[in-house]
Write an enzyme that holds these catalytic residues in place. Structure first.
Site, PDB file in Angstrom:
ATOM      1  CG  ASP A 479       3.865   3.591  10.707  1.00 49.21           C
ATOM      2  OD1 ASP A 479       4.285   4.640  10.205  1.00 49.21           O
ATOM      3  OD2 ASP A 479       3.157   2.765  10.082  1.00 49.21           O
ATOM      4  CG  ASP A 549       4.047   3.496   3.122  1.00 50.09           C
ATOM      5  OD1 ASP A 549       4.804   2.779   3.797  1.00 50.09           O
ATOM      6  OD2 ASP A 549       3.077   4.106   3.607  1.00 50.09           O
TER       7      ASP A 549
HETATM    8  C1  DGJ Z   1       2.452   3.022   7.163  1.00 55.25           C
HETATM    9  C2  DGJ Z   1       3.763   2.315   6.971  1.00 55.25           C
HETATM   10  O1  DGJ Z   1       4.635   3.072   6.200  1.00 55.25           O
HETATM   11  C3  DGJ Z   1       3.487   0.954   6.344  1.00 55.25           C
HETATM   12  O2  DGJ Z   1       4.693   0.307   6.076  1.00 55.25           O
HETATM   13  C4  DGJ Z   1       2.628   0.158   7.260  1.00 55.25           C
HETATM   14  O3  DGJ Z   1       3.321  -0.119   8.438  1.00 55.25           O
HETATM   15  C5  DGJ Z   1       1.346   0.906   7.556  1.00 55.25           C
HETATM   16  N1  DGJ Z   1       1.592   2.235   8.013  1.00 55.25           N
HETATM   17  C6  DGJ Z   1       0.533   0.175   8.583  1.00 55.25           C
HETATM   18  O4  DGJ Z   1      -0.562   0.869   8.975  1.00 55.25           O
END
Ligand code: DGJ
Length: 731
Positions: A479, A549
């Site tokens: 990430d 997301d």
């Molecule tokens: C952003 C990601 O896109 C989410 O899926 C998740 O992993 C969060 N960060 C966790 O902090």
């Protein structure tokens, strides 16, 4: 096929499958661009470049030739300042302050295969005869600058790749202020400009607008390719549809700041260019040093956007993505993020995993919150040590317990970041990007580690490697949750500060290369607050990326449809999440959530222990269905049928067809119910007109011709958020 050079008329002709790309060395060694488009056998060089005298405001590099001006010459790699007033491909500053340079043709070589680009991701060949490469060397002999223009033709695809390498072979320093990967001129202006635009949770929506005189620009200044723009544009004919018309795709294999432009000038020609964003960039080239630009992948289609996309899909799936998982179907996963956020312990996770296993899910992914003292997003990034309060027996024990369930175990990291509240930051406060005596702006309460530094890169690679070796981890979610501010590096000299952002990306690629090499059996998935770094650069290291997301089924229609303009389904992470949806609050049926997520790398991101028996049964069926269809979805050809960006946007449809055209899967989505709706048919694409097919939920036999030209009847749908999936098999 391949690349030829005609000594008589000095014409280079690059021929890909159905594409020609033609250049010529013209008067005084300038390199002109003659043509890019549908394959032609030859050029009549007497007609290809017609010079015409212009007004006195048109300047001429040769005083004796009033009709030759670089301002009207279609060029391959233009400079600014010596009669071309359009946007240049490059600019350098000399020690005397001047920015005038003058590149002329020096030499060329043609070779089989495709060379690697030093330190950068790029498309590749597996056998030398898959491609041919032309290297043209341009020289500015006054200052000893050579620019190597690299062109590779993938003979079986309509693909040509381009990049440029600057070499300072003189005695003085040169400062590269702008070094784009490509530029080319069309002698016409009747185009539309298509690009992918968005923000967090709304990535890659399609924008199409008519090109008009002046500059059309998309760019990123965020230090990442970004949620806002994707490093891709298509210049398309105004009549271009999914199946008809011309499309010229330009995609940059890069994950940092970029610039893509189309400029229509006063003579109604269109100059397109793409590369690293010159904004806040420079690169010092001392004598003997060189600079390699990233690669642009150029795809031409005379059969509309659909064919352009399918060419990119195939190339990126098989000659950009790498590693063990490139050609393997991907596991169905369950991720705990939206199920628990930071509030979990081992038992809670195991209970979710147990339910998931019962329903056929194959991989359990532990997301953010397993390390340091991370109970919220304001601390601990950089401290990659398991939180014993949550997982007292450690990661290995958790991984073993998941494995005992006969599931694989995956883990989340955010390797590029550091929290001000972390042991790492307390020990190394200068390891983050920063500018002396200026505020260190945070985003999500975090700072960015300075990946332009080798010591920082080594630390990250070692820390991640230790964790990966310590437990049975088969999958990593990588990430990256903020963009760059106060971009500067402690270790770079003053005249190299503007190199920081690009050096960061080079450092990132080095770490990714090292870790993906060391852990070649691990499936890596890229992520950046969803799809904030969904680009070909990342795909070279990680064959899939978390698309957004936002996993609301309605929002995802546009996100996945837009993403598919360039990227194949095998690269798109797509999960079913709970309702009301955590991003937009919408309630959609489990069926539609499943049908949408099945058009990518399928998974779940919710607490299965809270599901009713009826819901679990439905999940089990979805999982079974995806297992049956996943090879087709992940490796088949995609055809977009109905666009959510057109008309009222109430309907969307797409389909996947196997290479032999014996199997297909069609998905149709309708957002809002219609009163007294008419009976409508959905026309399919990509089947064999001469084959007969059986279609799930339908009686009788359909000809492929019937399914494509007449269509299949959309059943009566009651209520909002409805979807239909048809499975098609040849008889
Ligand atoms: C952003 C990601 O896109 C989410 O899926 C998740 O992993 C969060 N960060 C966790 O902090």
């Amino acid at each position: 096929m391949g690349i030829t050079f005609n000594e008589d008329n000095k014409v280079f002709h690059l021929q890909a499958k159905d594409t020609s790309y033609i250049m010529q060395i013209v008067k005084d060694g300038y390199l002109a661009h003659l043509y890019w488009g549908k394959k032609i056998r030859n050029v009549n060089e007497k007609d290809m470049l017609v010079y015409r005298g212009r007004t006195s405001f048109s300047a001429n590099p040769d005083d004796k030739d009033k009709i030759f001006s670089l301002d009207t010459l279609p060029q391959e790699y233009p400079a600014y300042g010596n009669t071309d007033f359009r946007t240049p491909a490059y600019q350098l500053q000399l020690e005397n302050g001047s920015t005038i340079t003058d590149l002329r043709y020096e030499s060329y070589t043609i070779s089989k295969g495709k060379p690697k680009l030093n330190g950068l991701p790029a498309t590749y060949v597996e056998a030398e005869d898959e491609a041919e490469t032309l290297e043209i060397v341009l020289i500015d002999s006054l200052i000893g600058l050579r620019v190597h223009l690299l062109y590779t033709v993938f003979e079986k695809y309509n693909v040509i790749t381009r990049s440029a390498r600057f070499v300072n072979e003189g005695n003085c320093n040169l400062k590269l202020l702008r070094g784009l990967s490509m530029s080319l001129d069309f002698m016409r202006d009747d185009f539309d400009f298509l690009h992918l635009n968005g923000s967090w949770a709304r990535e890659r929506h399609i924008i199409r607008e008519k090109l008009t005189p002046g500059m059309h620009t998309i760019e990123s200044r965020r230090g990442a390719s970004s949620h806002e723009h994707n490093p891709f544009i298509a210049i398309i004919s105004q009549d271009c549809t999914e199946e008809k018309g011309e499309a010229y795709g330009l995609s940059l294999v890069y994950s940092g700041n970029f610039l893509a432009q189309a400029e229509i000038n006063m003579y109604k020609s269109t100059r397109v260019s793409l590369g690293i964003n010159p904004f806040d960039f420079s690169w010092l080239l001392e004598p003997g040093q060189d600079f390699q630009t990233p690669e642009v992948v150029m795809v031409y289609s005379s059969e509309g956007l659909g064919a352009m996309s399918r060419t990119y899909h195939k190339l990126y799936r098989t000659r950009l993505c790498r590693g063990r998982y490139r050609d393997k179907t991907r596991p169905i996963l369950i991720n705990n993020w939206e199920a628990t956020y930071f509030d979990f312990d081992a038992e809670k996770l195991i209970n979710i995993a147990k339910e998931a296993k019962k329903l056929g899910i194959e991989l359990f992914v532990l997301d953010d919150g397993w390390f340091g003292k991370r109970n919220s997003d304001d601390c601990s990034l950089g401290d990659w040590v398991v939180d014993k309060n949550k997982l007292p027996d450690g990661l290995k024990s958790l991984g073993d317990r998941i494995n005992d369930l006969n599931m694989k175990f995956g883990l989340w990291f955010e390797p590029e970041m550091v929290s001000p509240d972390s042991d790492l930051y307390r020990a190394h406060p200068d390891w983050c990007l920063h500018v002396p005596e200026r505020t260190r702006s945070t985003a999500r309460t975090q700072l960015i580690l300075d990946l332009s530094r080798e010591d920082v890169c080594d630390y990250i690679a070692k820390a991640i490697s230790q964790v990966l070796s310590s437990a049975p981890i088969s999958y990593v979610k990588w990430d990256m949750n903020r963009n760059m501010t106060e971009v500067g590096s402690k270790l770079l000299s003053a005249d190299r500060q503007r190199e920081t952002a690009h050096r960061y990306i080079l450092g990132l690629y080095k770490i990714m290369d090292k870790l993906t090499d060391e852990f070649e059996d691990v499936l890596f998935e890229g992520c950046s607050g969803g799809g904030g770094r969904f680009d070909p650069g990342i795909l070279y290291y990680m064959p899939q990326i978390w698309t957004s997301d936002d996993s609301d089924a309605v929002e995802r229609l546009k996100i996945q449809y837009g993403t598919s303009i360039l990227y194949p389904a095998s690269t798109m992470g797509a999960h079913v999440s709970a309702v009301p949806n955590h991003q937009v609050g919408r309630n959609t049926p489990l069926k539609m959530r499943g049908d949408v997520a099945m058009s990518g790398n399928f998974g779940y991101e919710l607490d299965l222990t809270k599901f009713t028996e009826k819901e679990k049964k439905e999940v089990k069926e979805q999982v079974m269905q995806y297992k049956e269809l996943r090879a087709l979805i992940q490796f088949g050809d995609m055809f977009r049928l109905v666009s959510p960006f057109e008309g009222k946007g109430n309907e969307t449809a797409w389909m996947y067809v196997s290479e032999d055209k014996n199997e297909a899967m069609v998905a149709y989505f309708r957002i809002l119910a219609e009163a007294d709706a008419p009976v409508r048919k959905l026309r399919l694409i990509g089947l064999d007109p001469d084959k007969d097919y059986l279609v799930s939920e339908c009686e009788g036999i359909f000809g492929g011709d019937e399914l494509m030209y007449s269509g299949i009847t959309i059943p009566f749908l009651f209520g909002d958020y409805q979807s239909v999936v048809w499975k098609i098999k040849s008889k």
